[in-house]
Design a protein around this motif. Sequence first.
Motif, short mmCIF file in Angstrom:
data_model
loop_
_atom_site.label_atom_id
_atom_site.label_comp_id
_atom_site.label_asym_id
_atom_site.label_seq_id
_atom_site.Cartn_x
_atom_site.Cartn_y
_atom_site.Cartn_z
N LEU A 65 -7.05 -18.30 -14.16
CA LEU A 65 -7.76 -17.43 -13.22
C LEU A 65 -7.10 -17.44 -11.83
CD1 LEU A 65 -11.48 -18.25 -14.16
CD2 LEU A 65 -10.19 -16.16 -14.68
N ALA A 66 -6.69 -18.63 -11.39
CA ALA A 66 -6.01 -18.72 -10.10
C ALA A 66 -4.68 -17.95 -10.13
CB ALA A 66 -5.77 -20.17 -9.72
N GLY A 67 -3.96 -18.07 -11.25
CA GLY A 67 -2.71 -17.32 -11.39
C GLY A 67 -2.94 -15.82 -11.41
N PHE A 68 -4.06 -15.41 -12.08
CA PHE A 68 -4.39 -13.99 -12.13
C PHE A 68 -4.71 -13.44 -10.74
CE2 PHE A 68 -7.69 -10.65 -12.69
CZ PHE A 68 -6.90 -9.71 -13.34
N ALA A 69 -5.46 -14.23 -9.95
CA ALA A 69 -5.79 -13.80 -8.58
C ALA A 69 -4.53 -13.65 -7.73
CB ALA A 69 -6.75 -14.81 -7.94
N SER A 70 -3.62 -14.60 -7.86
CA SER A 70 -2.38 -14.50 -7.08
C SER A 70 -1.53 -13.32 -7.55
CB SER A 70 -1.58 -15.81 -7.18
OG SER A 70 -1.16 -16.04 -8.52
N THR A 71 -1.62 -12.99 -8.84
CA THR A 71 -0.89 -11.83 -9.37
C THR A 71 -1.41 -10.54 -8.75
OG1 THR A 71 -0.42 -12.95 -11.46
CG2 THR A 71 -0.29 -10.55 -11.45
N LEU A 72 -2.74 -10.43 -8.62
CA LEU A 72 -3.33 -9.24 -8.02
C LEU A 72 -2.85 -9.07 -6.57
CD1 LEU A 72 -7.02 -9.32 -9.31
CD2 LEU A 72 -5.15 -7.88 -10.10
N VAL A 73 -2.81 -10.17 -5.84
CA VAL A 73 -2.33 -10.10 -4.46
C VAL A 73 -0.88 -9.63 -4.42
CG1 VAL A 73 -1.84 -11.44 -2.37
CG2 VAL A 73 -3.95 -11.86 -3.66
N CYS A 74 -0.07 -10.20 -5.33
CA CYS A 74 1.34 -9.83 -5.39
C CYS A 74 1.52 -8.35 -5.73
CB CYS A 74 2.07 -10.71 -6.41
SG CYS A 74 3.82 -10.34 -6.57
N GLN A 75 0.72 -7.86 -6.70
CA GLN A 75 0.82 -6.46 -7.09
C GLN A 75 0.51 -5.55 -5.91
OE1 GLN A 75 2.47 -6.48 -9.93
NE2 GLN A 75 1.01 -5.45 -11.27
N LYS A 76 -0.53 -5.88 -5.16
CA LYS A 76 -0.89 -5.06 -4.01
C LYS A 76 0.21 -5.07 -2.96
CE LYS A 76 -4.48 -4.25 -0.54
NZ LYS A 76 -5.81 -4.65 -0.03
N MET A 77 0.75 -6.25 -2.67
CA MET A 77 1.81 -6.34 -1.67
C MET A 77 3.06 -5.57 -2.14
SD MET A 77 0.54 -8.08 0.83
CE MET A 77 -1.05 -7.33 0.41
N ALA A 78 3.37 -5.66 -3.43
CA ALA A 78 4.54 -4.96 -3.96
C ALA A 78 4.37 -3.45 -3.85
CB ALA A 78 4.78 -5.37 -5.41
N ALA A 79 3.15 -2.97 -4.17
CA ALA A 79 2.89 -1.53 -4.10
C ALA A 79 3.01 -1.03 -2.66
CB ALA A 79 1.51 -1.22 -4.67
N ARG A 80 2.39 -1.77 -1.73
CA ARG A 80 2.43 -1.34 -0.34
C ARG A 80 3.85 -1.37 0.22
NH1 ARG A 80 -2.36 -4.01 3.14
NH2 ARG A 80 -1.29 -2.72 4.68
N ALA A 81 4.59 -2.41 -0.11
CA ALA A 81 5.95 -2.53 0.42
C ALA A 81 6.87 -1.46 -0.18
CB ALA A 81 6.51 -3.91 0.13
N SER A 82 6.83 -1.28 -1.50
CA SER A 82 7.74 -0.32 -2.14
C SER A 82 7.42 1.11 -1.73
CB SER A 82 7.68 -0.46 -3.67
OG SER A 82 6.37 -0.19 -4.15
N GLN A 83 6.13 1.47 -1.73
CA GLN A 83 5.77 2.83 -1.33
C GLN A 83 6.05 3.07 0.15
OE1 GLN A 83 4.87 5.28 -3.43
NE2 GLN A 83 5.22 3.80 -5.06
N GLY A 84 5.75 2.07 0.97
CA GLY A 84 6.01 2.21 2.40
C GLY A 84 7.49 2.34 2.71
N LEU A 85 8.30 1.49 2.07
CA LEU A 85 9.74 1.57 2.28
C LEU A 85 10.29 2.89 1.77
CD1 LEU A 85 10.70 -2.09 1.39
CD2 LEU A 85 11.31 -0.95 3.52
N GLY A 86 9.80 3.34 0.59
CA GLY A 86 10.26 4.61 0.04
C GLY A 86 9.93 5.77 0.97
N THR A 87 8.71 5.77 1.52
CA THR A 87 8.32 6.82 2.46
C THR A 87 9.18 6.79 3.72
OG1 THR A 87 6.04 6.74 1.66
CG2 THR A 87 6.40 7.75 3.81
N SER A 88 9.43 5.59 4.24
CA SER A 88 10.28 5.48 5.43
C SER A 88 11.69 5.98 5.16
CB SER A 88 10.33 4.02 5.90
OG SER A 88 9.04 3.55 6.26
N MET A 89 12.22 5.65 3.99
CA MET A 89 13.57 6.10 3.65
C MET A 89 13.63 7.61 3.52
SD MET A 89 15.23 3.36 0.98
CE MET A 89 13.75 2.69 0.25
N ARG A 90 12.62 8.21 2.87
CA ARG A 90 12.61 9.66 2.74
C ARG A 90 12.52 10.34 4.11
NH1 ARG A 90 9.39 8.66 -1.92
NH2 ARG A 90 10.56 9.19 -3.81
N ASP A 91 11.64 9.80 4.96
CA ASP A 91 11.51 10.37 6.30
C ASP A 91 12.84 10.29 7.05
OD1 ASP A 91 8.87 10.95 5.88
OD2 ASP A 91 8.09 9.22 6.94
N ALA A 92 13.47 9.12 6.97
CA ALA A 92 14.74 8.94 7.68
C ALA A 92 15.83 9.85 7.12
CB ALA A 92 15.19 7.48 7.61
#
Length: 606
Positions: A65-92
């Motif tokens: 359960l603890a590993g699952f909770a940390s996985t959820l946090v990681c998934q959210k951070m990965a989504a925000r970082a990848s989408q944010g970086l992709g948007t910044s790159m497209r804008d640039a």
Amino acid sequence: MIELLKRFGRPFRRELTLGPASKLIEVVFDLLSPLVVTLMIDRGVGERNVEALLMYGALLVIMALAGFASTLVCQKMAARASQGLGTSMRDALFAHINAFSFAELDRFGTPSLITRITNDVNQVQLAIALAIRQLTRFPLLALGSMVAALLIDVKLGLIFLVSTPLIGAIFWFVMARCIPYFRRMQRQLDQIGLITREGLSGARVVRAFVREEHERGRFARAAFDQADTAIAVGRLSCVLNPATFLVMNLAVCAILWVGGFQVEAGALTQGQVMAFVNYMTQTLLAIVYVANLVVVFTKASASADRIVEVLACEPTIRDVAEQDVGRGSGSAGDPLTADIDLNAPAIRLCGASFAYPGSAEDAVHDVTLEVPRGGTLGVIGGTGSGKSTLVSLLPRLYDVTRGSVEICGRDVRTWPVENLRRAFGFVPQKAELVSGTVRSNLLWRDPLAADDDLWRALEVAQAADFVRALPEGLDAPVEAGGKNFSGGQRQRLTIARALVGDPALLVMDDSASALDYRTDAALRKAVRALGASGSCGGMTTVVVSQRVSSVSDADLVCVMRHGRAVGVGTHEELMATCAVYREIAESQLYQKPAALAAGKGVAAHA
């Protein structure tokens, strides 16, 4: 890839840090799980102790359960970082591409730029997401499993030390051969994009010439070339999983074989052997996953190089230095009021020459002429004579390679680019409208223009009648490219768009080719009247055309042939002195005497 992270990753440092950190927590629990299983086997199953079995089982559930909770946090951070970086790159990318001159656009090509801003950025986005979610997990899991296994038993740990380099050699062999294929695939995608764009944008021409089979053949060849490359990559990549699983299974067999003797000798327990098998499985499965990630990262690396290539390309047309920005800026309505000699000619070309990159010959060679304020310059010549290239030098869409171009007494290279181009109303050779409404297209030069200004521009462009006939009037919809209007209507709308905001200079690059002679004559009369009533000496007009009737009433006519100005003067002077102009005029006069006479008659009353 690293360069892109350095450039765009700063706003996402929290996500790029918390994501791998939370994944590290999951890895720790994964590494502890085999040890807990060992205790369950040795103290629970081996000693038939149900209480110990339940206790260690509950501990496994809590760790999961603890590993699952940390996985959820990681998934959210990965989504925000990848989408944010992709948007910044497209804008640039989009902003940087819009700063390109025509030379850079010619160098890369529109289909390639579209592929880079869409497909290549998607590949980099995917790689960033997987790097946070999996690249952190699997190398740490493999390394941690090896360390844990060596702590249990050094002899069995030697199996790790033999199998891991063997799998690494397989990776190196396959990936070294895949990388050139991935780069070729990206170039082939550019070609597919080019053929698709040509086929769809020119669908009417393709059907008119019954070239559907030819275009399908072109597309099929490009698609099959890309498919052949993808298949070749697939054949190489498919070696990875079977080879690594073979090594893994052989290693597990070796562990069970050697471990069996160790258990029989009392050196190891059954739980420790099971832990060894688990660690071995974790290590080699992690390496297998890394193999798949390497494929993704190889593609992303090729895409990142293509993105960096665009971002690293410096526009050849640069703005003036910071200290010069205030010069010639003027007011918002008139950029030609500060530091400008009002007595200077509106346009002066002194030995202006231009050659396209890689070309051995000049497209425009040694052109010299002057046009006074409020005057009209006509540019005429055959197809490919350099007319459009010549007028592209005026708003600095291209920079001269030799000589100079002056607007209102000032070299265009010393103007702030934005102010220079705001002084122009430019009507391109190909009438281009964007999706929206008639109003939204007309407001491009001056977003604050009132409806009265829009209708005045439509009147001058001879477009008011058909716009009024539309049910929605100015709010009538415009499809992408203006496909819901005829060619003549599109041309008149683009002329009206250039007139909104009272430009100081109006350039019409063969923009009346789809108009009949009567409408063309009425348009020239209205434009000349508008120019004569303008401020600061009036609006200067440049008319590019293959019709003598369109330029015969100009104050100055420039006759182009093979990039050279073979004649500069008034209509009457050129009829007497320029054989090329006389030949064009006589051929059109004999074919359409009434049309040419109508054009001259209207011009005389302008």
